[in-house]
Design an enzyme around this catalytic site. Structure first.
Site, PDB file in Angstrom:
ATOM      1  N   TYR A   1      -2.540  14.049   3.576  1.00  0.00           N
ATOM      2  CA  TYR A   1      -1.980  12.696   3.521  1.00  0.00           C
ATOM      3  C   TYR A   1      -2.213  12.141   2.128  1.00  0.00           C
ATOM      4  CZ  TYR A   1      -1.151   7.771   4.677  1.00  0.00           C
ATOM      5  OH  TYR A   1      -0.667   6.478   4.729  1.00  0.00           O
TER       6      TYR A   1
ATOM      7  N   ASP B   1      -5.821  14.959  -5.022  1.00  0.00           N
ATOM      8  CA  ASP B   1      -5.941  13.649  -4.397  1.00  0.00           C
ATOM      9  C   ASP B   1      -7.382  13.522  -3.921  1.00  0.00           C
ATOM     10  OD1 ASP B   1      -6.040  11.495  -2.693  1.00  0.00           O
ATOM     11  OD2 ASP B   1      -4.039  11.830  -1.854  1.00  0.00           O
TER      12      ASP B   1
ATOM     13  N   LYS C   1      -9.969   3.703  -2.620  1.00  0.00           N
ATOM     14  CA  LYS C   1     -10.822   2.557  -2.292  1.00  0.00           C
ATOM     15  C   LYS C   1     -12.286   2.675  -2.686  1.00  0.00           C
ATOM     16  CE  LYS C   1      -9.245   4.806   1.728  1.00  0.00           C
ATOM     17  NZ  LYS C   1      -8.080   4.781   2.552  1.00  0.00           N
TER      18      LYS C   1
HETATM   19  N1  HOZ Z   1      -5.161   6.936   6.094  1.00  0.00           N
HETATM   20  C1  HOZ Z   1      -6.402   6.606   5.557  1.00  0.00           C
HETATM   21  C2  HOZ Z   1      -7.485   7.350   6.232  1.00  0.00           C
HETATM   22  N2  HOZ Z   1      -7.233   8.675   6.451  1.00  0.00           N
HETATM   23  C3  HOZ Z   1      -6.691   5.133   5.538  1.00  0.00           C
HETATM   24  C4  HOZ Z   1      -6.574   4.451   6.822  1.00  0.00           C
HETATM   25  C5  HOZ Z   1      -5.291   3.721   6.960  1.00  0.00           C
HETATM   26  O1  HOZ Z   1      -4.234   4.344   6.800  1.00  0.00           O
HETATM   27  O2  HOZ Z   1      -5.361   2.543   7.267  1.00  0.00           O
END
Ligand code: HOZ
Length: 435
Positions: free
Chosen positions: A142, A237, A265
């Site tokens: 992701y 990433d 973050k």
């Molecule tokens: N997708 C991220 C964690 N794998 C951040 C969480 C989100 O999407 O709010």
């Protein structure tokens, strides 16, 4: 009806799905979300007065725990000086110098506001540098929600079982080629089929959005060689692994350097921040020094920089934090294997997860084999016992320096109890217990 349920009912009227990010909705575990009021150290507290040991940590950035005094103090000081200037500041220079001193392959860095923005911008830089359009990503990784990255993505889309998001123009998706994580041959095939048109290969050096899937030995060096051979930019990433797996992230831990790296973050210590950086030769193409345009009013926001500088300086000057995280991880992963031996625990340092399947998990296909109904029962039981995990099989358990051995032992003990009950088909523990 508790206050969380009441708030969720109201939220559903005015916010799509009742949440501002899909993974918060608890839909895949058949529950409604707990609305969180405050946090302190390793604990979070909901609006119904319940408290939990927090293993999400805002999806990674709270590596020092919530409300770390050094971070709070820096934020309090910064707030008094003004919330946003949309102008250059000393803090962002210090941040850039600090990131370059910690992340091994980063010579120059640009601040943005989220990991999504960081990846989107890094890909644009790679395209500008190579003059090519195509990008390789891995199924189950992701990289945020920009158009081209929502192809076989992990995290929330994987949890929702959406292979490709609606609303992504076919023209954007067609420049994204998908390979299989931990399978170098699948990558080589793509390079052979498209020898002169692949601008970049983007990868989570440790996949942490299809559950946690560590790279096999040789996988990352193999990606490095293929990118060199075919003239593609290697983008790591490190939104999740950066400053977490080591002060220099996965690149330091695995000894493989990327051309560009994206961060998220953790740099903001809980404030909305992202960054991308890497080789000067590529980064100098970013506007205004070059022709690749990328901008943002709130990029390098002074309050976010103050929070992030405090956290990263603490991490840099306190190597014992990493020793502690390794010890906690070791204790937890070993304990979970003992408590639930028929499952698969995947891990690296302070990141890990339990899959409800007997087979090794090495990629998207094997991750998806996990019994998600069983995950939902495990999640619900632990939540009721005051242990807050990400509400999805396909997310990581995040440890922080604020966790204690007692927290870890409690986690293991409760998993043991749950396992015994679940195997025997016994009812789950008491509902809504306050810990
Ligand atoms: N997708 C991220 C964690 N794998 C951040 C969480 C989100 O999407 O709010």
């Amino acid at each position: 009806m508790g206050k969380s349920e009441e708030l969720f009912a109201r939220a559903l009227e005015r916010i799509p799905g009742g949440v501002n990010s899909p993974v918060r909705a608890f839909g895949s575990v058949g529950l409604t979300p707990r609305f969180i009021q405050r946090a302190d150290r390793q604990r979070i507290y909901d609006v119904d007065g319940r408290s939990y040991v927090d293993y999400v940590g805002s999806w990674g950035p709270m590596i020092l725990g919530h409300n770390h005094p050094a971070v709070l103090e820096a934020v309090e000081r910064a707030v008094k000086d003004g919330l946003s200037f949309g102008a250059a500041t000393q803090q962002e220079v210090e941040m850039a110098e600090l990131i370059c001193s910690m992340a091994p392959s980063v010579e120059m860095v640009r601040m943005v506001n989220s990991g999504t923005e960081a990846v989107m911008s890094a890909i644009r830089a790679a395209r500008g540098y190579t003059g090519r359009d195509q990008v390789i990503k891995f199924a189950g990784c992701y990289h945020g929600h920009s158009d081209g990255m929502l192809v076989k993505a992990g995290s929330g889309v994987m949890t929702a079982g959406i292979p490709d998001s609606a609303g992504v123009p076919a023209a954007c998706a067609q420049d994204t080629l998908t390979a299989t994580y931990n399978d170098l041959e699948s990558v080589e095939r793509l390079f052979i089929e498209h020898p002169n048109s692949i601008a970049a290969l983007v990868v989570e050096p440790l996949a942490a959005n299809m559950g946690v899937v560590p790279p096999k030995e040789g996988f990352l060096p193999g990606l490095r060689s293929l990118c060199d051979q075919y003239g593609a930019v290697l983008i790591f990433d490190e939104v999740i692994t950066g400053f977490r797996l080591a002060p220099g992230g996965a690149q330091e831990r695995y000894g493989v350097l990327a051309d560009l790296t994206t961060f998220g973050k953790i740099i903001g210590a809980g404030m909305p921040v992202g960054a991308y950086g890497g080789r000067g030769e590529i980064m100098r193409l970013i506007s205004p020094s070059g022709p690749v345009y990328q901008a943002g009013t709130l990029s390098g926001n002074p309050v976010a920089m103050a929070a992030g500088l405090a956290q990263l300086r603490w991490l840099k000057s306190h190597p014992e934090v990493y020793t502690h995280l390794e010890q906690l991880g070791d204790r937890l992963w070993k304990g979970l294997r003992r408590a639930a031996p028929e499952n698969v625990v995947t891990e690296e340092g302070s990141l890990g997860c339990m899959f409800f399947s007997g087979d090794p998990v090495v990629d998207y296909t094997s991750a998806k084999r996990s019994d998600t109904a069983r995950f939902a029962r495990y999640f619900k039981f632990l939540l009721e016992q005051g242990i807050y995990l990400a509400p999805s099989q396909f997310e990581a358990i995040f440890l922080s320096d604020a966790h204690t051995e007692a927290d870890i032992d409690y986690f293991i003990q409760e998993v043991s109890l749950w396992e015994e009950q679940d195997q025997n088909g016994a009812p789950l523990g008491c509902l809504n217990k306050t810990v």
